[in-house]
Design a protein around this motif. Structure first.
Motif, PDB file in Angstrom:
ATOM      1  N   VAL A  31       0.861  -1.281  -0.126  1.00 44.57           N
ATOM      2  CA  VAL A  31       0.032  -0.063  -0.069  1.00 44.57           C
ATOM      3  C   VAL A  31       0.921   1.399   0.051  1.00 44.57           C
ATOM      4  CG1 VAL A  31      -1.602   1.384   1.268  1.00 44.57           C
ATOM      5  CG2 VAL A  31      -2.154  -1.112   0.877  1.00 44.57           C
ATOM      6  N   THR A  32       1.966   1.217   0.891  1.00 40.14           N
ATOM      7  CA  THR A  32       2.857   2.499   0.865  1.00 40.14           C
ATOM      8  C   THR A  32       3.596   2.859  -0.451  1.00 40.14           C
ATOM      9  OG1 THR A  32       4.689   1.097   1.707  1.00 40.14           O
ATOM     10  CG2 THR A  32       3.184   2.302   3.101  1.00 40.14           C
ATOM     11  N   ASP A  33       3.726   1.443  -1.225  1.00 38.56           N
ATOM     12  CA  ASP A  33       4.246   1.778  -2.617  1.00 38.56           C
ATOM     13  C   ASP A  33       3.302   2.460  -3.668  1.00 38.56           C
ATOM     14  OD1 ASP A  33       6.813   1.034  -1.945  1.00 38.56           O
ATOM     15  OD2 ASP A  33       6.433  -1.318  -2.157  1.00 38.56           O
ATOM     16  N   ILE A  58      -9.540  -5.314  -7.194  1.00 35.51           N
ATOM     17  CA  ILE A  58      -7.941  -5.761  -6.588  1.00 35.51           C
ATOM     18  C   ILE A  58      -8.306  -6.431  -5.225  1.00 35.51           C
ATOM     19  CG2 ILE A  58      -6.889  -3.754  -7.618  1.00 35.51           C
ATOM     20  CD1 ILE A  58      -6.881  -2.650  -4.491  1.00 35.51           C
ATOM     21  N   SER A  59      -7.380  -7.058  -4.921  1.00 44.62           N
ATOM     22  CA  SER A  59      -7.732  -7.978  -3.337  1.00 44.62           C
ATOM     23  C   SER A  59      -6.361  -7.139  -2.549  1.00 44.62           C
ATOM     24  CB  SER A  59      -7.523  -9.370  -3.434  1.00 44.62           C
ATOM     25  OG  SER A  59      -6.195  -9.781  -4.068  1.00 44.62           O
ATOM     26  N   GLN A  60      -6.582  -7.488  -1.377  1.00 40.43           N
ATOM     27  CA  GLN A  60      -5.541  -7.039  -0.203  1.00 40.43           C
ATOM     28  C   GLN A  60      -5.320  -8.086   0.611  1.00 40.43           C
ATOM     29  OE1 GLN A  60      -5.877  -2.841   1.094  1.00 40.43           O
ATOM     30  NE2 GLN A  60      -7.447  -2.567  -0.227  1.00 40.43           N
ATOM     31  N   GLU A  61      -4.065  -8.132   1.046  1.00 41.67           N
ATOM     32  CA  GLU A  61      -3.710  -9.148   1.886  1.00 41.67           C
ATOM     33  C   GLU A  61      -2.484  -8.691   2.868  1.00 41.67           C
ATOM     34  OE1 GLU A  61      -1.726 -12.917   0.966  1.00 41.67           O
ATOM     35  OE2 GLU A  61      -1.210 -12.152  -0.814  1.00 41.67           O
ATOM     36  N   LYS A  62      -2.457  -8.942   4.035  1.00 36.66           N
ATOM     37  CA  LYS A  62      -1.595  -8.620   5.064  1.00 36.66           C
ATOM     38  C   LYS A  62      -0.582  -9.830   5.050  1.00 36.66           C
ATOM     39  CE  LYS A  62      -1.295  -6.189   9.134  1.00 36.66           C
ATOM     40  NZ  LYS A  62      -1.721  -5.341  10.146  1.00 36.66           N
ATOM     41  N   ARG A  65       3.551  -7.207   8.479  1.00 34.49           N
ATOM     42  CA  ARG A  65       3.373  -5.968   8.942  1.00 34.49           C
ATOM     43  C   ARG A  65       2.656  -5.245   7.699  1.00 34.49           C
ATOM     44  NH1 ARG A  65       6.863  -3.143  13.379  1.00 34.49           N
ATOM     45  NH2 ARG A  65       7.190  -5.171  14.797  1.00 34.49           N
ATOM     46  N   VAL A  66       3.057  -5.740   6.587  1.00 36.61           N
ATOM     47  CA  VAL A  66       2.761  -4.849   5.182  1.00 36.61           C
ATOM     48  C   VAL A  66       1.408  -5.433   4.628  1.00 36.61           C
ATOM     49  CG1 VAL A  66       3.488  -4.342   3.466  1.00 36.61           C
ATOM     50  CG2 VAL A  66       5.147  -4.748   5.007  1.00 36.61           C
ATOM     51  N   LYS A  67       0.471  -4.742   4.219  1.00 32.06           N
ATOM     52  CA  LYS A  67      -0.383  -4.931   3.449  1.00 32.06           C
ATOM     53  C   LYS A  67      -0.285  -4.879   1.915  1.00 32.06           C
ATOM     54  CE  LYS A  67      -4.973  -3.951   4.548  1.00 32.06           C
ATOM     55  NZ  LYS A  67      -6.191  -3.474   5.015  1.00 32.06           N
ATOM     56  N   TRP A  68      -0.693  -5.794   1.254  1.00 32.16           N
ATOM     57  CA  TRP A  68      -0.271  -5.684  -0.350  1.00 32.16           C
ATOM     58  C   TRP A  68      -1.430  -5.742  -1.086  1.00 32.16           C
ATOM     59  CZ3 TRP A  68       4.662  -6.306  -2.662  1.00 32.16           C
ATOM     60  CH2 TRP A  68       5.633  -6.141  -1.575  1.00 32.16           C
ATOM     61  N   CYS A  69      -1.547  -5.108  -2.184  1.00 31.31           N
ATOM     62  CA  CYS A  69      -2.678  -5.135  -3.070  1.00 31.31           C
ATOM     63  C   CYS A  69      -2.219  -5.914  -4.416  1.00 31.31           C
ATOM     64  CB  CYS A  69      -2.889  -3.642  -3.603  1.00 31.31           C
ATOM     65  SG  CYS A  69      -3.062  -2.402  -2.358  1.00 31.31           S
ATOM     66  N   LYS A  70      -3.167  -6.543  -4.703  1.00 30.09           N
ATOM     67  CA  LYS A  70      -2.899  -7.537  -6.123  1.00 30.09           C
ATOM     68  C   LYS A  70      -4.220  -6.929  -7.080  1.00 30.09           C
ATOM     69  CE  LYS A  70      -3.053 -12.254  -7.544  1.00 30.09           C
ATOM     70  NZ  LYS A  70      -3.191 -13.265  -7.082  1.00 30.09           N
TER      71      LYS A  70
END
Length: 114
Positions: A31-33, A58-62, A65-70
């Protein structure tokens, strides 16, 4: 079906969200990127990501500590089928859609849209 289509088209209506989708065509992103190239708060980006997630684009997964988007490329299938029903649109080719998003991304960055 109508609610999903409404959510999809509402999500695609915003240039920031289209730019995010173009970024995610390359790879999953934290998410930060995702937020980095935008001149807006992380909270504002998170709201855009929530709209894209609610639409199923999109989907998001943790991960730790980082939440990622796909990107969820099959999410546009229902909208594509709906548009084809009018006979005005050719079937959406994901490669063509990728080129469209990339052109939107380039235009948005050079045109000053954020």
């Amino acid at each position: 079906m109508t609610d999903r289509l409404d959510a999809t088209f509402a999500a695609l209506a915003d240039p920031t969200r289209r730019r995010i989708l173009a970024m995610l065509l390359e790879d999953d992103m934290a998410v930060t990127d995702v937020a980095d190239p935008f001149e807006m708060s992380l909270a504002a980006i998170s709201k855009h990501l929530m709209v894209l997630t609610a639409a199923g684009l999109i989907s998001q997964e943790k991960r730790g500590r980082v939440k990622w988007c796909k990107l969820e490329p099959d999410a546009l299938r229902e909208a594509t089928v709906w548009m084809q029903g009018f006979g005005l649109f050719e079937p959406v080719n994901l490669d063509d859609f990728e080129r469209f998003l990339e052109s939107e991304f380039v235009f948005g960055r050079e045109g000053g849209e954020d």
